[in-house]
Design a protein around this motif. Sequence first.
Motif, PDB file in Angstrom:
ATOM      1  N   GLU A 164      20.411  71.019 -18.960  1.00  0.00           N
ATOM      2  CA  GLU A 164      20.920  69.891 -18.187  1.00  0.00           C
ATOM      3  C   GLU A 164      19.763  69.206 -17.459  1.00  0.00           C
ATOM      4  N   ALA A 165      19.941  67.928 -17.264  1.00  0.00           N
ATOM      5  CA  ALA A 165      18.932  67.153 -16.562  1.00  0.00           C
ATOM      6  C   ALA A 165      18.874  67.573 -15.097  1.00  0.00           C
ATOM      7  N   THR A 166      17.703  67.400 -14.522  1.00  0.00           N
ATOM      8  CA  THR A 166      17.504  67.681 -13.103  1.00  0.00           C
ATOM      9  C   THR A 166      17.428  66.370 -12.357  1.00  0.00           C
ATOM     10  N   TYR A 167      18.322  66.176 -11.390  1.00  0.00           N
ATOM     11  CA  TYR A 167      18.426  64.908 -10.688  1.00  0.00           C
ATOM     12  C   TYR A 167      17.708  64.939  -9.341  1.00  0.00           C
ATOM     13  N   GLU A 168      17.142  63.795  -9.018  1.00  0.00           N
ATOM     14  CA  GLU A 168      16.481  63.645  -7.723  1.00  0.00           C
ATOM     15  C   GLU A 168      17.541  63.385  -6.651  1.00  0.00           C
ATOM     16  N   SER A 169      17.129  63.586  -5.421  1.00  0.00           N
ATOM     17  CA  SER A 169      18.021  63.345  -4.302  1.00  0.00           C
ATOM     18  C   SER A 169      18.510  61.897  -4.321  1.00  0.00           C
ATOM     19  N   GLY A 170      19.797  61.738  -4.165  1.00  0.00           N
ATOM     20  CA  GLY A 170      20.388  60.411  -4.161  1.00  0.00           C
ATOM     21  C   GLY A 170      20.941  59.970  -5.501  1.00  0.00           C
ATOM     22  N   PHE A 171      20.713  60.760  -6.529  1.00  0.00           N
ATOM     23  CA  PHE A 171      21.220  60.444  -7.864  1.00  0.00           C
ATOM     24  C   PHE A 171      22.084  61.605  -8.346  1.00  0.00           C
ATOM     25  N   VAL A 172      23.232  61.278  -8.940  1.00  0.00           N
ATOM     26  CA  VAL A 172      24.165  62.314  -9.369  1.00  0.00           C
ATOM     27  C   VAL A 172      24.530  62.127 -10.830  1.00  0.00           C
ATOM     28  N   ILE A 173      24.921  63.229 -11.437  1.00  0.00           N
ATOM     29  CA  ILE A 173      25.206  63.232 -12.875  1.00  0.00           C
ATOM     30  C   ILE A 173      26.393  62.363 -13.221  1.00  0.00           C
ATOM     31  N   ASP A 174      27.378  62.279 -12.344  1.00  0.00           N
ATOM     32  CA  ASP A 174      28.555  61.471 -12.652  1.00  0.00           C
ATOM     33  C   ASP A 174      28.200  59.989 -12.768  1.00  0.00           C
ATOM     34  N   LYS A 175      27.221  59.573 -12.020  1.00  0.00           N
ATOM     35  CA  LYS A 175      26.828  58.172 -12.011  1.00  0.00           C
ATOM     36  C   LYS A 175      25.792  57.894 -13.125  1.00  0.00           C
ATOM     37  N   PHE A 176      24.923  58.845 -13.363  1.00  0.00           N
ATOM     38  CA  PHE A 176      23.825  58.662 -14.331  1.00  0.00           C
ATOM     39  C   PHE A 176      23.771  59.835 -15.316  1.00  0.00           C
ATOM     40  N   PRO A 177      24.779  59.999 -16.141  1.00  0.00           N
ATOM     41  CA  PRO A 177      24.718  61.098 -17.111  1.00  0.00           C
ATOM     42  C   PRO A 177      23.595  60.883 -18.121  1.00  0.00           C
ATOM     43  N   ILE A 178      22.941  61.968 -18.476  1.00  0.00           N
ATOM     44  CA  ILE A 178      21.786  61.923 -19.371  1.00  0.00           C
ATOM     45  C   ILE A 178      22.020  62.884 -20.523  1.00  0.00           C
ATOM     46  N   SER A 179      21.650  62.445 -21.701  1.00  0.00           N
ATOM     47  CA  SER A 179      21.656  63.363 -22.842  1.00  0.00           C
ATOM     48  C   SER A 179      20.247  63.518 -23.376  1.00  0.00           C
ATOM     49  N   ARG A 180      19.978  64.689 -23.958  1.00  0.00           N
ATOM     50  CA  ARG A 180      18.651  64.962 -24.527  1.00  0.00           C
ATOM     51  C   ARG A 180      18.879  65.840 -25.753  1.00  0.00           C
ATOM     52  N   PRO A 181      19.346  65.223 -26.845  1.00  0.00           N
ATOM     53  CA  PRO A 181      19.737  66.022 -28.016  1.00  0.00           C
ATOM     54  C   PRO A 181      18.578  66.614 -28.800  1.00  0.00           C
ATOM     55  N   ASN A 182      17.390  66.006 -28.706  1.00  0.00           N
ATOM     56  CA  ASN A 182      16.226  66.547 -29.415  1.00  0.00           C
ATOM     57  C   ASN A 182      14.948  66.170 -28.673  1.00  0.00           C
ATOM     58  N   LEU A 183      13.815  66.516 -29.245  1.00  0.00           N
ATOM     59  CA  LEU A 183      12.543  66.359 -28.549  1.00  0.00           C
ATOM     60  C   LEU A 183      11.971  64.947 -28.600  1.00  0.00           C
ATOM     61  N   THR A 184      12.655  64.025 -29.268  1.00  0.00           N
ATOM     62  CA  THR A 184      12.147  62.657 -29.349  1.00  0.00           C
ATOM     63  C   THR A 184      13.121  61.617 -28.816  1.00  0.00           C
ATOM     64  N   PHE A 185      14.250  62.015 -28.289  1.00  0.00           N
ATOM     65  CA  PHE A 185      15.288  61.051 -27.954  1.00  0.00           C
ATOM     66  C   PHE A 185      16.032  61.459 -26.689  1.00  0.00           C
ATOM     67  N   SER A 186      16.431  60.436 -25.922  1.00  0.00           N
ATOM     68  CA  SER A 186      17.250  60.673 -24.740  1.00  0.00           C
ATOM     69  C   SER A 186      18.062  59.420 -24.450  1.00  0.00           C
ATOM     70  N   THR A 187      19.182  59.595 -23.780  1.00  0.00           N
ATOM     71  CA  THR A 187      19.960  58.457 -23.308  1.00  0.00           C
ATOM     72  C   THR A 187      20.263  58.621 -21.832  1.00  0.00           C
ATOM     73  N   LEU A 188      20.332  57.488 -21.165  1.00  0.00           N
ATOM     74  CA  LEU A 188      20.752  57.413 -19.766  1.00  0.00           C
ATOM     75  C   LEU A 188      21.937  56.465 -19.717  1.00  0.00           C
ATOM     76  N   THR A 189      23.020  56.908 -19.119  1.00  0.00           N
ATOM     77  CA  THR A 189      24.177  56.036 -18.937  1.00  0.00           C
ATOM     78  C   THR A 189      24.292  55.658 -17.470  1.00  0.00           C
ATOM     79  N   VAL A 190      24.475  54.388 -17.235  1.00  0.00           N
ATOM     80  CA  VAL A 190      24.752  53.901 -15.883  1.00  0.00           C
ATOM     81  C   VAL A 190      26.254  53.649 -15.836  1.00  0.00           C
ATOM     82  N   SER A 191      26.977  54.441 -15.053  1.00  0.00           N
ATOM     83  CA  SER A 191      28.439  54.428 -15.083  1.00  0.00           C
ATOM     84  C   SER A 191      29.026  53.629 -13.937  1.00  0.00           C
ATOM     85  N   ASN A 192      30.198  53.063 -14.211  1.00  0.00           N
ATOM     86  CA  ASN A 192      30.945  52.350 -13.168  1.00  0.00           C
ATOM     87  C   ASN A 192      30.004  51.468 -12.356  1.00  0.00           C
ATOM     88  N   MET A 193      29.392  50.537 -13.061  1.00  0.00           N
ATOM     89  CA  MET A 193      28.304  49.763 -12.466  1.00  0.00           C
ATOM     90  C   MET A 193      28.753  48.821 -11.368  1.00  0.00           C
TER      91      MET A 193
END
Lengths: 112, 116
Positions: free
Chosen positions: A54-83
């Motif tokens: 699982e991703a490690t979030y900095e203070s002030g950022f939460v997984i529900d708002k910014f879910p991140i996926s990292r399926p392999n070593l060359t790719f990642s996605t960041l979702t900005v939710s309920n903008m």
Amino acid sequence: SAVISQKPSRDICQRGTSLTIQCQVDSQVTMMFWYRQQPGQSLTLIATANQGSEATYESGFVIDKFPISRPNLTFSTLTVSNMSPEDSSIYLCSVVAGKTQYFGPGTRLLVL
Amino acid sequence: AQSVTQLGSHVSVSEGALVLLRCNYSSSVPPYLFWYVQYPNQGLQLLLKYTSAATLVKGINGFEAEFKKSETSFHLTKPSAHMSDAAEYFCAVSSAANFGNEKLTFGTGTRLTIIP
């Protein structure tokens, strides 16, 4: 070195919707970082994404708002939710290769 | 923990004049230091870096920076400004020992304007 691409390069979204940003690297990397740059400001780290954990979030950022996926070593996605308009920023993907941290071109997001 | 202070959020120099962008850092451990440039509507591009080798570091586009431990500084210079140097410049620091496993800490940036 590392070459990073991001999709989309920019988008205009309505409040309450979500946007997923993709980050592709041309080599395998252990860690990927997601930064936010609000208008006229410096860069703030949102989270660090390791493959297989699982991703490690900095203070002030939460997984529900910014879910991140990292399926392999060359790719990642960041979702900005309920903008909201406060989410209007540039979102940058970043990786470390050798003794250098490289940044993608960024995704420019405007929320109306 | 590390921190970076960039003195001067806006700097204007005449074309052909010396460019000096100031960066002071704070770190309790040996640092790695970086300068990045961001052109309008683009991402961050690495200008140069200090990673414990030579204290005078040369980068792209004629820029250089000198690591001065006694002054905790890493100022960016260029002898002769060019119109194409107009951009936002960011200084950043990380710990040398843990580089790659921790975030870069960025300064607030300096916007460089070149006067024709």
